[in-house]
Design a protein around this motif. Sequence first.
Motif, PDB file in Angstrom:
ATOM      1  N   ASP A 421       0.829  -1.209   0.000  1.00 12.19           N
ATOM      2  CA  ASP A 421       0.000   0.000   0.000  1.00 12.19           C
ATOM      3  C   ASP A 421       0.866   1.263   0.000  1.00 12.19           C
ATOM      4  O   ASP A 421       0.609   2.220  -0.722  1.00 12.19           O
ATOM      5  N   GLU A 422       1.904   1.234   0.852  1.00  6.97           N
ATOM      6  CA  GLU A 422       2.796   2.385   0.959  1.00  6.97           C
ATOM      7  C   GLU A 422       3.465   2.663  -0.378  1.00  6.97           C
ATOM      8  O   GLU A 422       3.566   3.814  -0.824  1.00  6.97           O
ATOM      9  N   GLU A 423       3.905   1.585  -1.008  1.00  6.67           N
ATOM     10  CA  GLU A 423       4.589   1.691  -2.295  1.00  6.67           C
ATOM     11  C   GLU A 423       3.648   2.297  -3.346  1.00  6.67           C
ATOM     12  O   GLU A 423       4.023   3.177  -4.109  1.00  6.67           O
ATOM     13  N   ILE A 424       2.408   1.833  -3.342  1.00  4.05           N
ATOM     14  CA  ILE A 424       1.426   2.326  -4.309  1.00  4.05           C
ATOM     15  C   ILE A 424       1.140   3.809  -4.062  1.00  4.05           C
ATOM     16  O   ILE A 424       1.108   4.617  -5.003  1.00  4.05           O
ATOM     17  N   LYS A 425       0.967   4.151  -2.800  1.00  3.51           N
ATOM     18  CA  LYS A 425       0.688   5.548  -2.465  1.00  3.51           C
ATOM     19  C   LYS A 425       1.816   6.469  -2.937  1.00  3.51           C
ATOM     20  O   LYS A 425       1.569   7.547  -3.475  1.00  3.51           O
ATOM     21  N   ALA A 426       3.052   5.983  -2.747  1.00  2.78           N
ATOM     22  CA  ALA A 426       4.209   6.790  -3.172  1.00  2.78           C
ATOM     23  C   ALA A 426       4.202   6.989  -4.683  1.00  2.78           C
ATOM     24  O   ALA A 426       4.462   8.096  -5.186  1.00  2.78           O
ATOM     25  N   LEU A 427       3.858   5.917  -5.413  1.00  3.60           N
ATOM     26  CA  LEU A 427       3.825   6.029  -6.877  1.00  3.60           C
ATOM     27  C   LEU A 427       2.708   6.965  -7.338  1.00  3.60           C
ATOM     28  O   LEU A 427       2.881   7.747  -8.278  1.00  3.60           O
ATOM     29  N   ILE A 428       1.567   6.892  -6.670  1.00  2.45           N
ATOM     30  CA  ILE A 428       0.449   7.769  -7.039  1.00  2.45           C
ATOM     31  C   ILE A 428       0.830   9.233  -6.797  1.00  2.45           C
ATOM     32  O   ILE A 428       0.549  10.111  -7.630  1.00  2.45           O
ATOM     33  N   GLU A 432       1.100  12.230  -9.557  1.00  2.00           N
ATOM     34  CA  GLU A 432       0.423  13.505  -9.414  1.00  2.00           C
ATOM     35  C   GLU A 432       1.410  14.661  -9.659  1.00  2.00           C
ATOM     36  O   GLU A 432       1.112  15.613 -10.388  1.00  2.00           O
ATOM     37  N   GLN A 433       2.571  14.527  -9.042  1.00  5.25           N
ATOM     38  CA  GLN A 433       3.616  15.534  -9.190  1.00  5.25           C
ATOM     39  C   GLN A 433       4.015  15.663 -10.659  1.00  5.25           C
ATOM     40  O   GLN A 433       4.132  16.772 -11.197  1.00  5.25           O
ATOM     41  N   ALA A 434       4.197  14.500 -11.312  1.00  5.08           N
ATOM     42  CA  ALA A 434       4.603  14.500 -12.724  1.00  5.08           C
ATOM     43  C   ALA A 434       3.564  15.220 -13.582  1.00  5.08           C
ATOM     44  O   ALA A 434       3.897  15.996 -14.478  1.00  5.08           O
ATOM     45  N   ARG A 435       2.293  14.981 -13.276  1.00  2.00           N
ATOM     46  CA  ARG A 435       1.230  15.625 -14.057  1.00  2.00           C
ATOM     47  C   ARG A 435       1.224  17.136 -13.814  1.00  2.00           C
ATOM     48  O   ARG A 435       1.054  17.928 -14.734  1.00  2.00           O
ATOM     49  N   ASN A 436       1.423  17.519 -12.549  1.00  2.00           N
ATOM     50  CA  ASN A 436       1.504  18.954 -12.232  1.00  2.00           C
ATOM     51  C   ASN A 436       2.667  19.603 -12.963  1.00  2.00           C
ATOM     52  O   ASN A 436       2.605  20.757 -13.367  1.00  2.00           O
ATOM     53  N   ASP A 437       3.759  18.817 -13.108  1.00  2.00           N
ATOM     54  CA  ASP A 437       4.949  19.343 -13.783  1.00  2.00           C
ATOM     55  C   ASP A 437       4.835  19.258 -15.302  1.00  2.00           C
ATOM     56  O   ASP A 437       5.763  19.637 -16.016  1.00  2.00           O
ATOM     57  N   GLY A 438       3.733  18.683 -15.791  1.00  2.00           N
ATOM     58  CA  GLY A 438       3.566  18.546 -17.239  1.00  2.00           C
ATOM     59  C   GLY A 438       4.347  17.381 -17.829  1.00  2.00           C
ATOM     60  O   GLY A 438       4.462  17.247 -19.043  1.00  2.00           O
ATOM     61  N   LEU A 457      -6.227   2.762 -11.382  1.00  2.00           N
ATOM     62  CA  LEU A 457      -6.306   4.130 -10.872  1.00  2.00           C
ATOM     63  C   LEU A 457      -7.546   4.817 -11.429  1.00  2.00           C
ATOM     64  O   LEU A 457      -7.937   4.601 -12.571  1.00  2.00           O
ATOM     65  N   GLU A 458      -8.168   5.628 -10.601  1.00  2.00           N
ATOM     66  CA  GLU A 458      -9.280   6.446 -11.075  1.00  2.00           C
ATOM     67  C   GLU A 458      -9.027   7.872 -10.614  1.00  2.00           C
ATOM     68  O   GLU A 458      -8.813   8.118  -9.426  1.00  2.00           O
ATOM     69  N   ASP A 459      -9.037   8.787 -11.566  1.00  3.52           N
ATOM     70  CA  ASP A 459      -8.836  10.188 -11.194  1.00  3.52           C
ATOM     71  C   ASP A 459     -10.201  10.803 -10.909  1.00  3.52           C
ATOM     72  O   ASP A 459     -11.062  10.834 -11.766  1.00  3.52           O
ATOM     73  N   THR A 460     -10.412  11.265  -9.704  1.00  3.77           N
ATOM     74  CA  THR A 460     -11.690  11.869  -9.313  1.00  3.77           C
ATOM     75  C   THR A 460     -11.442  13.313  -8.889  1.00  3.77           C
ATOM     76  O   THR A 460     -10.280  13.739  -8.772  1.00  3.77           O
ATOM     77  N   ALA A 461     -12.531  13.996  -8.647  1.00  5.44           N
ATOM     78  CA  ALA A 461     -12.422  15.395  -8.214  1.00  5.44           C
ATOM     79  C   ALA A 461     -11.655  15.508  -6.899  1.00  5.44           C
ATOM     80  O   ALA A 461     -10.955  16.476  -6.646  1.00  5.44           O
ATOM     81  N   GLU A 462     -11.766  14.438  -6.088  1.00  6.61           N
ATOM     82  CA  GLU A 462     -11.074  14.463  -4.781  1.00  6.61           C
ATOM     83  C   GLU A 462      -9.626  13.985  -4.883  1.00  6.61           C
ATOM     84  O   GLU A 462      -8.939  13.880  -3.872  1.00  6.61           O
ATOM     85  N   GLY A 463      -9.208  13.628  -6.076  1.00  7.97           N
ATOM     86  CA  GLY A 463      -7.847  13.111  -6.246  1.00  7.97           C
ATOM     87  C   GLY A 463      -7.893  11.704  -6.810  1.00  7.97           C
ATOM     88  O   GLY A 463      -8.968  11.203  -7.169  1.00  7.97           O
ATOM     89  N   THR A 464      -6.742  11.081  -6.874  1.00  5.59           N
ATOM     90  CA  THR A 464      -6.659   9.748  -7.465  1.00  5.59           C
ATOM     91  C   THR A 464      -6.944   8.685  -6.415  1.00  5.59           C
ATOM     92  O   THR A 464      -6.348   8.716  -5.332  1.00  5.59           O
TER      93      THR A 464
END
Length: 469
Positions: A421-428, A432-438, A457-464
Amino acid sequence: MLELYNTASRHQEPFEPVDGETARVYSCGPTVYDFPHIGNLRTFVLNDILCRYLAFKGWEVHHVMNITDVDDKTIAGALTQGVSLSEYTQQYTEYFFEDLETLNIKPAWKYPRATDHIKQMQTLIEKILDNGHGYEVAGNVYFDISSFADYGKLSGIEPEELGGGEYTRLDDEYDREDAGDFVLWKAAKPDEPSWDSPWGPGRPGWHIECSVMSMEYLGPTLDIHTGAVDLIFPHHENEIAQSEAATGQQFVRFWVHGEHLIVEGEKMSKSLGNFYTLRDLLKEGYSPQAIRHQLLTAHYRQQLNFTLEGLEQSERAMQRLNTFIERLPRLPLPQGSSKEAGERIDEARSNFEQVMDDDLNVPGALGVVFELIKDINTLIDAGELRDQDRVVLRDFLVQADSVLGLMTNQLEEAEREPALDEEIKALIAEREQARNDGDFARADQIRDQLTAQGIILEDTAEGTIWRRK
Ligand SMILES: [Zn+2]
């Protein structure tokens, strides 16, 4: 201190290995001519529990279980199928090991095969003859029970009672001086596999196999010998006679015998349609975990009434257990430890050992575990379980399961998953950071990587958010 019921003394006695370190245990193993049925498996599960508990008590365990790969049934089976004896027995030996693995039975220290020990059997027979306890008639060698004063000491049988009648599974009741005498070496018959011997070509009797393979690996005196109750006479009685006649020493200190099981209140038989192998039950969709649990629901010296309804109950009990184990590492718990939880777990720990010390009371031990889980659930609901208690609790479950063998996979899985779970959270977060950075290439790469691991993964209004496929 561990106490075991000893068939030889008909009492429950304190047990310790004779050398204080290594428990030497021998169990009569399968005759590999068919699939084991659940009655056989109950005995194998008993051996497993016994050896696991001896290890729990801190002893080294040398557990030997023989494979009977030559006898009337294996020879008949090979002839019917038109294959060699070794080819025939090899397939059933493999099925036997598969069944043990399915039921989470720990492998024995050694699995000697009868056909690999023919020479040693001949040596032991010669010793028995030299010591004046046997005789040869036309290529058959018999044990002379009248020469062995202790004959009958395990089963309580009086040698005089053996004056003929149906008392043995052996088929060659001829040429014997006394109807109770049993065969050590059988002269070869046409079309049967045979080995050269000082008495001409032939093969060993069934009883001599166990005397030889036990003493070969464990020495002249075993700490514990196990088997099902139907082996007490004649098999185990004869093992004692052969071994002690040859060595002049006590053969076995503790005889531990498992009771039978019946199915739906009746004796299991193919004609009644209540005859089950492990494979039959797996095909019906029952889980190995529930089958093992069901086999543990009666004390080993009690008859077990195996029913499909009981098996359903075991399925539900195991589901409750699995859900608890799965949920435990994910619970958001306050830091620290609670006195109440700590005391409750300590109590369970000491009760567990106390009931197991009492002649392996496994139903009692299961009760201790399930009662504890019930109480812990209550504590969780009351906010009384803390993160340190969780560690102590898991510790106890792992320890208890080193004996019960019911939740090994679930405990390991639950431990792995939070790390994942921790590993997945870190990747998510990284995505997110990568998307913010373009950096959409990197974001897609992470998504692909997770998809390959079965994470959606599902991208929702509340986040992924994520879930498993
Ligand atoms: Zn045996």
